[in-house]
Design an enzyme around this catalytic site. Structure first.
Site, mmCIF file in Angstrom:
data_model
loop_
_atom_site.group_PDB
_atom_site.id
_atom_site.type_symbol
_atom_site.label_atom_id
_atom_site.label_comp_id
_atom_site.label_asym_id
_atom_site.label_seq_id
_atom_site.Cartn_x
_atom_site.Cartn_y
_atom_site.Cartn_z
ATOM 1 N N LYS A 112 0.822 -1.209 0.000
ATOM 2 C CA LYS A 112 0.000 0.000 0.000
ATOM 3 C C LYS A 112 0.857 1.260 0.000
ATOM 4 C CE LYS A 112 -4.403 -1.425 1.971
ATOM 5 N NZ LYS A 112 -5.398 -1.168 3.021
ATOM 6 N N LYS A 194 -4.593 -9.735 -7.046
ATOM 7 C CA LYS A 194 -5.923 -10.006 -6.468
ATOM 8 C C LYS A 194 -6.895 -8.896 -6.862
ATOM 9 C CE LYS A 194 -5.857 -7.608 -2.128
ATOM 10 N NZ LYS A 194 -6.367 -7.447 -0.810
ATOM 11 N N LYS A 197 -10.200 -3.225 -4.319
ATOM 12 C CA LYS A 197 -10.981 -1.992 -4.430
ATOM 13 C C LYS A 197 -10.133 -0.830 -4.883
ATOM 14 C CE LYS A 197 -13.876 -2.774 -0.418
ATOM 15 N NZ LYS A 197 -13.464 -2.545 0.972
#
Ligand code: AMP
Ligand code: TRP
Length: 327
Positions: A112, A194, A197
């Site tokens: 992230k 994966k 969102k």
């Protein structure tokens, strides 16, 4: 006494099939067996920049989607994390007991923080401490999550054990609960990543509120490989991902699915997959529209959820404060 389940979901981006198959549907299917708490983790959402109005609207959208997916208010408490002050309070306390080195190992932070265009906040680094607080506040037995969250649940156990070894039996140790199939639904346009969102590419994710036309178009243009045979094969992530989604929605066995598509091409697989996905999402989307049209009913459900969980959270914080000498 039923075991207690706690799980959380961030009110950011659009909920997609990975969230549904890896998490929400499993919460729904198991809810009668457990005492369930489901939390919309808006404090986790602000670890990266958010637009205030969009964040508040998304929190309501996620709540409506959970109920639309089959979460029952009489079996499960659904609430918003920031409504219960104890989450931030316990997170701070846990911060003071988590060695930096444990946090530095978290793979989700590494991913992230690399994706962050601006500055990386201290909150993003500290995300797992808040997640540990979420779980430990409620004397949780089981944490149903997708595979990406396993490391965070393990850190939660480590903190709890470390804390208990110093202060006695303060926290209950939670266990992660993961499905074997669907723990990691991959993206349609890049089956090595994966479904997420935070990826905004158009062909990346199947969102729960996509129209039937959007669903069909995304599935028809999903990446495949140049081989012909349609079968589950870990070395062929694209077709295996499509087949896994088909498996989870159709309820058929892998053998039955391979037989069904024997001698057929990708176009047929994709058409049939689009049919089952559209068919399954239709009732969910209809229920969502009814719930979304009645915000005061949603607020009522949230107030009820918060009032059920608040006393449990407060009791834990008091126990922790007494143990460490606060107050
Ligand atoms: P998040 O989207 O990070 O808020 O995740 C909410 C829940 O969905 C968590 O339990 C995740 O583990 C799960 N989840 C998210 N993405 C996927 C995916 N691609 N496959 C399976 N589960 C997922
Ligand atoms: N980190 C989780 C995710 O992104 C969401 C979450 C926050 C959570 N707190 C939690 C999940 C506690 C399970 C338990 O998916």
């Amino acid at each position: 006494m039923k075991k207690r389940v706690f799980s959380g979901i961030q009110p950011t981006g659009n909920l997609h099939l990975g969230n549904y198959l890896g998490a929400i549907r499993r919460w729904v299917d198991a809810q009668s067996q457990y005492d369930n708490l489901f939390c919309i983790v808006d404090l986790h959402a602000i670890t990266v920049p958010q637009d205030p109005r969009a964040l508040r609207a998304k929190s309501r959208e996620v709540v409506a989607l959970l109920f639309a997916a089959g979460i029952e208010p009489d079996q499960s408490a659904v609430f918003i994390q920031s409504h219960i002050g104890a989450h931030a309070e316990l997170a701070w306390i846990l911060n003071c007991y988590i060695p930096m080195g444990w946090m530095q190992r978290m793979t989700q932070f590494k991913e992230k923080s690399q994706r962050q265009k601006g500055q990386v906040s201290v909150g993003l680094f500290d995300y797992p401490a808040l997640m540990a607080a979420d779980i430990l506040l409620y004397e949780t037995d089981l944490v149903p999550v997708g595979g990406d969250q396993k490391q965070h649940v393990e850190l939660t156990r480590d903190v709890a054990q470390h804390f208990n070894s110093v202060y006695g039996d303060v926290f209950k140790l939670p266990e992660p609960l993961m499905g074997e199939v669907g723990a990691r639904i991959m993206s349609l346009d890049n089956p090595t990543k994966k479904m997420s969102k935070s990826e905004t590419g158009k062909g990346h994710a199947l969102n729960l509120l996509d129209t039937p036309d959007e669903i069909r178009a995304k599935i028809m243009s999903a990446t495949t490989d140049s081989l012909r045979e349609i079968r589950f094969d870990p070395d062929r992530p694209a077709v295996t991902n499509l087949l896994t989604i088909y498996e989870l929605f159709s309820g058929l066995s892998r053998t039955a699915i391979e037989q069904r598509f024997a001698g057929k091409g990708y176009a047929e697989l994709k058409q049939e997959l689009a049919d089952v996905v559209i068919e399954h999402l239709k009732p969910l989307q209809a229920r969502y529209r009814v719930l979304a049209d009645d915000p005061s009913h949603l607020d009522h459900l949230l107030t009820e959820g918060a009032s059920r969980v608040q006393p449990i959270a407060e009791k834990t914080v008091t126990r922790v404060k007494v143990a460490i000498g606060l107050g």
